[in-house]
Every structure is written in structure tokens, then in C-alpha cells.
Motif scaffolding. Structure first.
Motif, PDB file in Angstrom:
ATOM      1  N   ALA A 219       0.869  -1.178   0.003  1.00 12.30           N
ATOM      2  CA  ALA A 219      -0.029   0.130  -0.159  1.00 12.30           C
ATOM      3  C   ALA A 219       0.961   1.195   0.000  1.00 12.30           C
ATOM      4  O   ALA A 219       1.949   1.139   0.699  1.00 12.30           O
ATOM      5  N   ALA A 220       0.325   2.022  -0.575  1.00 13.95           N
ATOM      6  CA  ALA A 220       1.384   3.494  -0.834  1.00 13.95           C
ATOM      7  C   ALA A 220       0.366   4.728  -0.983  1.00 13.95           C
ATOM      8  O   ALA A 220      -0.738   4.711  -1.317  1.00 13.95           O
ATOM      9  N   ILE A 221       0.918   5.722  -0.273  1.00  8.93           N
ATOM     10  CA  ILE A 221       0.425   7.153  -0.757  1.00  8.93           C
ATOM     11  C   ILE A 221       1.278   8.031  -1.634  1.00  8.93           C
ATOM     12  O   ILE A 221       2.345   8.020  -1.065  1.00  8.93           O
ATOM     13  N   VAL A 222       0.762   8.379  -2.808  1.00  8.74           N
ATOM     14  CA  VAL A 222       1.763   8.889  -3.686  1.00  8.74           C
ATOM     15  C   VAL A 222       1.171  10.514  -3.959  1.00  8.74           C
ATOM     16  O   VAL A 222       0.173  10.573  -4.156  1.00  8.74           O
ATOM     17  N   THR A 223       2.039  11.252  -3.826  1.00 11.75           N
ATOM     18  CA  THR A 223       1.762  12.744  -4.072  1.00 11.75           C
ATOM     19  C   THR A 223       2.253  13.004  -5.556  1.00 11.75           C
ATOM     20  O   THR A 223       3.445  12.642  -6.036  1.00 11.75           O
ATOM     21  N   PHE A 224       1.388  13.917  -6.315  1.00  9.70           N
ATOM     22  CA  PHE A 224       1.906  13.977  -7.500  1.00  9.70           C
ATOM     23  C   PHE A 224       2.487  15.597  -7.760  1.00  9.70           C
ATOM     24  O   PHE A 224       1.875  16.226  -6.650  1.00  9.70           O
ATOM     25  N   GLU A 225       2.971  15.929  -8.770  1.00 14.03           N
ATOM     26  CA  GLU A 225       3.413  17.315  -9.044  1.00 14.03           C
ATOM     27  C   GLU A 225       2.112  18.305  -8.996  1.00 14.03           C
ATOM     28  O   GLU A 225       2.404  19.451  -8.718  1.00 14.03           O
ATOM     29  N   SER A 226       1.201  17.789  -9.545  1.00 11.30           N
ATOM     30  CA  SER A 226       0.143  18.612  -9.584  1.00 11.30           C
ATOM     31  C   SER A 226      -0.594  19.208  -8.086  1.00 11.30           C
ATOM     32  O   SER A 226      -1.285  19.957  -8.067  1.00 11.30           O
ATOM     33  N   GLY A 227      -0.154  18.376  -7.023  1.00  8.83           N
ATOM     34  CA  GLY A 227      -0.891  18.424  -6.018  1.00  8.83           C
ATOM     35  C   GLY A 227      -1.498  17.352  -5.472  1.00  8.83           C
ATOM     36  O   GLY A 227      -2.006  17.106  -4.289  1.00  8.83           O
ATOM     37  N   ALA A 228      -2.285  16.389  -6.569  1.00  6.16           N
ATOM     38  CA  ALA A 228      -2.932  15.460  -6.364  1.00  6.16           C
ATOM     39  C   ALA A 228      -2.341  14.475  -5.411  1.00  6.16           C
ATOM     40  O   ALA A 228      -1.183  14.230  -5.328  1.00  6.16           O
ATOM     41  N   VAL A 229      -3.236  13.746  -4.762  1.00  5.49           N
ATOM     42  CA  VAL A 229      -2.744  12.423  -3.821  1.00  5.49           C
ATOM     43  C   VAL A 229      -3.519  11.294  -4.040  1.00  5.49           C
ATOM     44  O   VAL A 229      -4.550  11.280  -4.159  1.00  5.49           O
ATOM     45  N   ALA A 230      -2.695  10.185  -4.261  1.00  4.02           N
ATOM     46  CA  ALA A 230      -3.566   9.020  -4.747  1.00  4.02           C
ATOM     47  C   ALA A 230      -2.867   7.852  -3.380  1.00  4.02           C
ATOM     48  O   ALA A 230      -1.979   8.061  -3.007  1.00  4.02           O
ATOM     49  N   THR A 231      -4.035   6.956  -3.166  1.00  4.01           N
ATOM     50  CA  THR A 231      -3.869   5.795  -2.544  1.00  4.01           C
ATOM     51  C   THR A 231      -3.711   4.683  -3.449  1.00  4.01           C
ATOM     52  O   THR A 231      -4.479   4.562  -4.378  1.00  4.01           O
ATOM     53  N   VAL A 232      -2.770   3.865  -3.381  1.00  8.11           N
ATOM     54  CA  VAL A 232      -2.123   2.689  -4.197  1.00  8.11           C
ATOM     55  C   VAL A 232      -2.259   1.159  -3.374  1.00  8.11           C
ATOM     56  O   VAL A 232      -1.523   1.254  -2.289  1.00  8.11           O
ATOM     57  N   VAL A 233      -3.036   0.416  -3.375  1.00  6.33           N
ATOM     58  CA  VAL A 233      -2.945  -0.895  -2.999  1.00  6.33           C
ATOM     59  C   VAL A 233      -2.834  -2.024  -4.077  1.00  6.33           C
ATOM     60  O   VAL A 233      -3.753  -2.027  -4.921  1.00  6.33           O
ATOM     61  N   ASN A 234      -2.093  -2.979  -3.757  1.00  5.49           N
ATOM     62  CA  ASN A 234      -1.892  -4.092  -4.688  1.00  5.49           C
ATOM     63  C   ASN A 234      -1.765  -5.350  -3.692  1.00  5.49           C
ATOM     64  O   ASN A 234      -1.030  -5.421  -2.784  1.00  5.49           O
ATOM     65  N   SER A 235      -2.544  -6.202  -4.094  1.00  9.24           N
ATOM     66  CA  SER A 235      -2.914  -7.540  -3.136  1.00  9.24           C
ATOM     67  C   SER A 235      -3.070  -8.622  -4.073  1.00  9.24           C
ATOM     68  O   SER A 235      -3.566  -8.683  -4.958  1.00  9.24           O
ATOM     69  N   LEU A 236      -2.585  -9.833  -3.594  1.00  2.61           N
ATOM     70  CA  LEU A 236      -2.945 -11.175  -4.182  1.00  2.61           C
ATOM     71  C   LEU A 236      -3.736 -12.046  -3.297  1.00  2.61           C
ATOM     72  O   LEU A 236      -3.864 -13.081  -3.413  1.00  2.61           O
ATOM     73  N   LEU A 237      -4.381 -11.134  -2.064  1.00  5.36           N
ATOM     74  CA  LEU A 237      -4.956 -11.897  -1.092  1.00  5.36           C
ATOM     75  C   LEU A 237      -6.493 -11.487  -1.178  1.00  5.36           C
ATOM     76  O   LEU A 237      -7.201 -11.799  -0.114  1.00  5.36           O
ATOM     77  N   SER A 238      -7.273 -11.020  -2.256  1.00  2.00           N
ATOM     78  CA  SER A 238      -8.502 -10.546  -1.891  1.00  2.00           C
ATOM     79  C   SER A 238      -9.484 -11.426  -2.944  1.00  2.00           C
ATOM     80  O   SER A 238      -9.361 -11.290  -4.120  1.00  2.00           O
ATOM     81  N   PRO A 239     -10.239 -12.174  -1.980  1.00  6.92           N
ATOM     82  CA  PRO A 239     -11.199 -13.212  -2.844  1.00  6.92           C
ATOM     83  C   PRO A 239     -12.169 -12.471  -3.626  1.00  6.92           C
ATOM     84  O   PRO A 239     -12.531 -12.990  -4.674  1.00  6.92           O
ATOM     85  N   ARG A 240     -12.629 -11.096  -3.502  1.00  3.68           N
ATOM     86  CA  ARG A 240     -13.519 -10.347  -4.416  1.00  3.68           C
ATOM     87  C   ARG A 240     -12.364  -9.767  -5.131  1.00  3.68           C
ATOM     88  O   ARG A 240     -12.198  -8.372  -5.054  1.00  3.68           O
ATOM     89  N   GLU A 241     -12.055 -10.207  -6.504  1.00  2.00           N
ATOM     90  CA  GLU A 241     -11.063  -9.458  -7.108  1.00  2.00           C
ATOM     91  C   GLU A 241     -11.792  -8.219  -8.069  1.00  2.00           C
ATOM     92  O   GLU A 241     -12.756  -8.431  -8.459  1.00  2.00           O
ATOM     93  N   THR A 242     -10.785  -7.587  -8.151  1.00  2.00           N
ATOM     94  CA  THR A 242     -11.101  -6.039  -8.926  1.00  2.00           C
ATOM     95  C   THR A 242      -9.914  -5.186  -9.003  1.00  2.00           C
ATOM     96  O   THR A 242      -9.027  -5.725  -8.293  1.00  2.00           O
ATOM     97  N   SER A 243     -10.085  -4.499 -10.324  1.00  2.00           N
ATOM     98  CA  SER A 243      -9.049  -3.398 -10.466  1.00  2.00           C
ATOM     99  C   SER A 243      -9.840  -2.277 -10.757  1.00  2.00           C
ATOM    100  O   SER A 243     -10.842  -1.987 -11.062  1.00  2.00           O
ATOM    101  N   TYR A 244      -9.648  -1.416  -9.725  1.00  2.00           N
ATOM    102  CA  TYR A 244     -10.376   0.052  -9.478  1.00  2.00           C
ATOM    103  C   TYR A 244      -9.616   1.072  -9.487  1.00  2.00           C
ATOM    104  O   TYR A 244      -8.531   1.433  -8.848  1.00  2.00           O
ATOM    105  N   LEU A 245      -9.987   1.947 -10.288  1.00  2.00           N
ATOM    106  CA  LEU A 245      -9.237   3.271 -10.080  1.00  2.00           C
ATOM    107  C   LEU A 245     -10.377   4.714 -10.262  1.00  2.00           C
ATOM    108  O   LEU A 245     -11.642   4.405 -10.859  1.00  2.00           O
ATOM    109  N   ARG A 246     -10.158   5.618  -9.257  1.00  4.68           N
ATOM    110  CA  ARG A 246     -11.087   6.400  -9.234  1.00  4.68           C
ATOM    111  C   ARG A 246     -10.058   8.126  -9.060  1.00  4.68           C
ATOM    112  O   ARG A 246      -9.138   8.018  -8.570  1.00  4.68           O
ATOM    113  N   PHE A 247     -10.529   8.969 -10.227  1.00  2.00           N
ATOM    114  CA  PHE A 247      -9.956  10.135  -9.982  1.00  2.00           C
ATOM    115  C   PHE A 247     -11.020  11.170  -9.928  1.00  2.00           C
ATOM    116  O   PHE A 247     -12.094  11.355 -10.484  1.00  2.00           O
TER     117      PHE A 247
END
Length: 367
Positions: A219-247
Motif C-alpha cells: 500500500a502506498a500514498i503517492v503525491t503528484f506534482e499537480s498536488g493530487a494525492v493517490a492511495t495505491v493498494v496491490n494485493s494477491l489476497l483479495s477473494p473478491r477480485e477487482t481493478s479499481y481506479l478513481r480520479f
């Protein structure tokens, strides 16, 4: 170029079948003329299935015999950099499955070979090429949706212990990392293609349950040059599988939820009430009707070759994504924030994604 592009497919495993099927959708624009695999039976079975006329047991054998218009690397990750270097040094165009290399050092080796030999290198990041993603990229900076504020980038997949039975799976030497490197890389690349340069990252990674050397969750918190902030989670342990992006932008939220590929209907746009008409008009102005996938990127690659341009996604584009991944590992294992540009040749994370060593591994495991 006019006529039909000749493609050589290197590696005949599962993903190669996806590539072959998508090349077939391109009609007369391209055809696979050669396949490479060290296992003769697998090579013959694959070539027979896809009516590929020329068969080689090694990349060297292929390159001695032919000069294809495009070399499509569908080999295991540990082979990508050396094979790419050999091809671009000969002036060939290369399209390579993800991850493009195992480290930033290998990415720089590919870039140096491009400069010396005149070939080009592109990475398969097919989620960039769906029409909805293209539409969103075109709206960044558009006053109708406003400035970016926040983002969510989740690759929540499930892989049981049995998935890691092959000895090369779950190892730093063969795959370069766990879900951060081998699975979430697609969504993180799409996020970067929309939000632009990142600035710094604070992250954690852990091996919780899977029999691997690599992490099974990060899991990560990423700050962008624009000032936007993103949360990033990568897992192989998630029974309900999904790829989800929100802007989130000032005037609208744009979301997509899918698993391995999206269509326009997988996207949702939610405007603020006072900007509903402007946001709807802005979204309607963009392209539509093209799902993400290898076929979409292959078409874009051939378009670039037609025009004499460097095919997308270039080495420089992929380097930024790989740098973020290296920073996630570096932040996780050193327990401090990492800034873009910090991982240089003097950093242990430049040559290996596990850098100083994953904390759950025996001391001295990383070299």
C-alpha cells in the motif's frame, strides 16, 4: 510503410496466445511470420495453431535468419531486458510484455541500446489504449472538470498457494517483485498516464500468507506534482477480485472498475450538481467505443510505425512507472518517504527492486 507488417513472436506461453489472437483481429495490417521457443513440442503446437510458417528454438536463430518489422516479446520477465537489448541494437522495433525489465538499471541498458542501435522499445500497457482512458487524459487541464485532487488505484486480486508452485513464481530473481511489480503495474501505469509526474511516495509492503520471497500485499500514498494525492493498494489476497481506479477532480469524479480489461460501460462519471452539463458535454467530446486490450495497443503501435514514430509506450514512459514501483519498495523497506529521482545508480534499489533486502528474507539475501 504500406503492406503487411511481419511480426516475430518470442515465447509461446499463455500470454502469447492472447497476442496471436489480437494480431489476427488486425486483418491485413500484420501477420505473425515467426515464433520462438526453446521447447520444440510447445513451439510446434503453437505455430500449428496460429499457422505460423517459421519456427526457431532461440532468439539468436531468429535474428540470424530474419529481420521482422516488429519483435513481440512474450517471454518470462527475467529474459526481457537481454532480449530487448539484442533486438534494438540491430535496429528492430520491440514490443515487450510487462514488466519491461527487472530493475531501473535494466531499463537504462535498454535505453542505451536504443540510442546505439536505432531500434525502438515499447512496453505492453494495454489499459492506456481504451477510448475512455484516452478521453480522460484529454480532459486533464480542462476547466470543465477542474484540477485533479485525489485518486484511488487498487489492484485487488487473488492467487492461491498453488499459483506459486512453479519455482520461478514469487521470486525477486525471476519476477522482480510481487503484486506491486507483476500485477498492479498495469493500473499504476494507467494512473500515471492520467495524472502525470509523481513527486514522492510513502509505502508499506508485506508478505502475509503466500509461500513467496516477494510481497503479497503493498500500500502506498503517492503525491503528484499537480498536488493530487493517490492511495495505491496491490494485493494477491483479495477473494473478491477487482481493478479499481478513481480520479477526483474539482468538478467531477471519474471511476472505472473491471478486472483484466474495461469497456466504456465500466466507467462512471459523477459531476458536482452545478457543473453537470459542462462535465457531461466534456465527456461526450472524447472518443468512444474502443475497449482496452492488446489489440488496441497493437493498432497504435502499427500506426506509429506507419508514421515513422516511436511506438507507445516508450522506454521513457515505462521508466516512470518502473521508478514508482522501485520507490514503493524502497519506501517500504527503508521505512521512509522516497522522492522521484532519488533512486539513482548509487541506490541499492536501482539494480534490484528488493534493494537492501525484504525484511522477511534472510539477511544478505539481496545482492
Amino acid at each position: 510503410m504500406t503492406g503487411t507488417y511481419e511480426i516475430a513472436l518470442v515465447g509461446t506461453g499463455g500470454i502469447a496466445g492472447v497476442h496471436a489472437g489480437d494480431v489476427a483481429t488486425l486483418g491485413p495490417r500484420a501477420r505473425i511470420v515467426a515464433a520462438v521457443d526453446p521447447e520444440a513440442d510447445r513451439l510446434d503446437a503453437f505455430a500449428d495453431t496460429w499457422s505460423i510458417p517459421h519456427r526457431y528454438r532461440s532468439l539468436d536463430d531468429l535474428l540470424e535468419a530474419r529481420s521482422p518489422d516488429l519483435v513481440d516479446l512474450c517471454t518470462p520477465p527475467a529474459l526481457h531486458a537481454a532480449q530487448a537489448v539484442e533486438c534494438v541494437r540491430r535496429g528492430l522495433a520491440v514490443l515487450c510484455e510487462k514488466p519491461p525489465a527487472l530493475s531501473l538499471a535494466e531499463m537504462d541498458e535498454i535505453a542505451a541500446a536504443e540510442a546505439a542501435g536505432g531500434g525502438t522499445f515499447a512496453t505492453v500497457f494495454q489499459h492506456r489504449f481504451g477510448s475512455a482512458a484516452a478521453s480522460l487524459r484529454g480532459l486533464v487541464g480542462d476547466a470543465r472538470i477542474g484540477r485533479p485532487t485525489a485518486a484511488v488505484c487498487h489492484t485487488l486480486w487473488y492467487r492461491p498457494d498453488a499459483y506459486f508452485a512453479p519455482s520461478w513464481r514469487g521470486s525477486w530473481e525471476a519476477e522482480g517483485g510481487g503484486p506491486t511489480m507483476g500485477h498492479g503495474i498495469h493500473q499504476m501505469d494507467l494512473m500515471l498516464s492520467v495524472l502525470g509526474p509523481w513527486q514522492d511516495v510513502t509505502a508499506v509492503a508485506a508478505r502475509r500468507f503466500r509461500p513467496t520471497d516477494t510481497e503479497d500485499i503493498s500500500a502506498a500514498i503517492v503525491t503528484f506534482e499537480s498536488g493530487a494525492v493517490a492511495t495505491v493498494v496491490n494485493s494477491l489476497l483479495s477473494p473478491r477480485e477487482t481493478s479499481y481506479l478513481r480520479f477526483d477532480f474539482e468538478h467531477a469524479t471519474v471511476e472505472v472498475e473491471h478486472l483484466y480489461g474495461y469497456r466504456d460501460d465500466d466507467w462512471r462519471v459523477t459531476p458536482t450538481p452545478e457543473h453537470a452539463d459542462a462535465v457531461a458535454a466534456a465527456w461526450a467530446d472524447g472518443p468512444a467505443g474502443r475497449p482496452s486490450g492488446h489489440a488496441a495497443q497493437l493498432g497504435a503501435v502499427l500506426d506509429a510505425l506507419d508514421d515513422g514514430d516511436v511506438p507507445p509506450v516508450s522506454t521513457a514512459d515505462a521508466w516512470s512507472t518502473m521508478e514508482l514501483i522501485a520507490a514503493v519498495y524502497a519506501s517500504s523497506f527503508t521505512r521512509r518517504p522516497v522522492r522521484r529521482g532519488e533512486i539513482d545508480p548509487d541506490s541499492p534499489f536501482y539494480r534490484r527492486m528488493d534493494g537492501t533486502g525484504a525484511p522477511w528474507m534472510p539477511k544478505g539475501a539481496a545482492t
